[in-house]
Design a protein around this motif. Structure first.
Motif, PDB file in Angstrom:
ATOM      1  N   UNK A  21       0.702  -1.397   0.113  1.00 61.84           N
ATOM      2  CA  UNK A  21      -0.158   0.081   0.031  1.00 61.84           C
ATOM      3  C   UNK A  21       1.101   1.146   0.039  1.00 61.84           C
ATOM      4  N   UNK A  22       2.105   1.039   0.412  1.00 67.43           N
ATOM      5  CA  UNK A  22       2.870   2.253   0.552  1.00 67.43           C
ATOM      6  C   UNK A  22       3.724   2.550  -0.823  1.00 67.43           C
ATOM      7  N   UNK A  83       4.145 -11.023  -0.618  1.00 67.37           N
ATOM      8  CA  UNK A  83       5.516 -10.770  -0.270  1.00 67.37           C
ATOM      9  C   UNK A  83       5.666  -9.669   0.704  1.00 67.37           C
ATOM     10  N   UNK A  84       4.473  -8.974   1.119  1.00 66.58           N
ATOM     11  CA  UNK A  84       4.811  -7.800   2.057  1.00 66.58           C
ATOM     12  C   UNK A  84       5.006  -8.520   3.450  1.00 66.58           C
ATOM     13  N   UNK A  85       4.550  -9.934   3.784  1.00 67.00           N
ATOM     14  CA  UNK A  85       4.968 -10.599   4.715  1.00 67.00           C
ATOM     15  C   UNK A  85       6.282 -11.151   4.912  1.00 67.00           C
ATOM     16  N   UNK A  94      10.308  -1.198   0.255  1.00 63.35           N
ATOM     17  CA  UNK A  94       9.549   0.168  -0.250  1.00 63.35           C
ATOM     18  C   UNK A  94       9.073   0.669   1.384  1.00 63.35           C
ATOM     19  N   UNK A  95       8.423  -0.304   2.117  1.00 62.51           N
ATOM     20  CA  UNK A  95       8.043  -0.048   3.112  1.00 62.51           C
ATOM     21  C   UNK A  95       9.139   0.719   4.253  1.00 62.51           C
ATOM     22  N   UNK A 121       6.811  -2.698   9.099  1.00 60.32           N
ATOM     23  CA  UNK A 121       7.264  -3.342   7.935  1.00 60.32           C
ATOM     24  C   UNK A 121       7.420  -5.072   8.161  1.00 60.32           C
ATOM     25  N   UNK A 122       7.150  -5.811   7.260  1.00 64.07           N
ATOM     26  CA  UNK A 122       7.338  -7.326   7.288  1.00 64.07           C
ATOM     27  C   UNK A 122       6.072  -7.906   7.803  1.00 64.07           C
TER      28      UNK A 122
END
Length: 184
Positions: A21-22, A83-85, A94-95, A121-122
């Motif tokens: 989202x970022x 992938x954001x996890x 990016x985060x 993040x993560x």
């Protein structure tokens, strides 16, 4: 002709659009850093696919653009991992960069603290998909259990990858220790 080209272009760009989202201006990050981020994202994709049920470590699509920071990771089961996890992925980079830019723009400690605490993040609640329970393992059978070779191969691959990380870390630490020993 143009009317069919636009939907195809939109479809192709949507495949390479990050799900994070970022967002950041790619040009605000040095090219060498963006190249590294893409390299890490592409290396992470096969490992992330191993976390999805029914997927192998051979994704059907694994692309990344250092110019736009767009990426795609589609596994052999036609699903994309979140992938954001995970760290070492484009959404993670990016985060963290968004948070760094936020901190740099802040004038107060309260603002700087909020940059990171409001935008973690993560993984916040990672799913543990490769967990075995000890209660299911206890049996009194005297016959040899059957072995699923596909599952055993996947487990061996995951073990090899995990051991590669351990060995690599040990080699890195050993290199630092040897380097300092030479300096002394």
């Amino acid at each position: 002709m143009l009317s069919t080209a636009i939907p195809i272009f939109l479809t192709l760009t949507s495949l390479l659009t990050p799900t994070a989202s970022q967002s950041i201006n790619p040009n605000s990050v040095p090219q060498s850093t963006r190249d590294y981020w893409c390299s890490s994202q592409k290396a992470a994709c096969p490992l992330l696919c191993l976390q999805l049920p029914g997927a192998s470590g051979s994704p059907t699509q694994n692309d990344c653009s250092a110019d736009t920071l767009a990426y795609s990771c589609i596994c052999s089961n036609n699903k994309s991992p979140n992938a954001s996890e995970y760290s070492q992925t484009m959404p993670y980079y990016i985060c963290t960069e968004t948070n760094t830019q936020c901190v740099n723009a802040c004038k107060t400690d309260t603002c700087r603290d909020a940059c990171r605490t409001d935008n973690p993040c993560g993984a916040q609640s990672p799913k543990r998909v490769n967990v075995t329970t000890t209660s299911a393992a206890a049996t009194t059978s005297t016959t040899m259990p059957s072995v699923n070779t596909k599952e055993a191969t996947g487990s061996a691959t995951r073990f090899s990858i995990e051991m590669g990380h351990v060995v690599g870390s040990c080699a890195l630490v050993g290199g630092f220790v040897a380097g300092f020993a030479v300096l002394l």
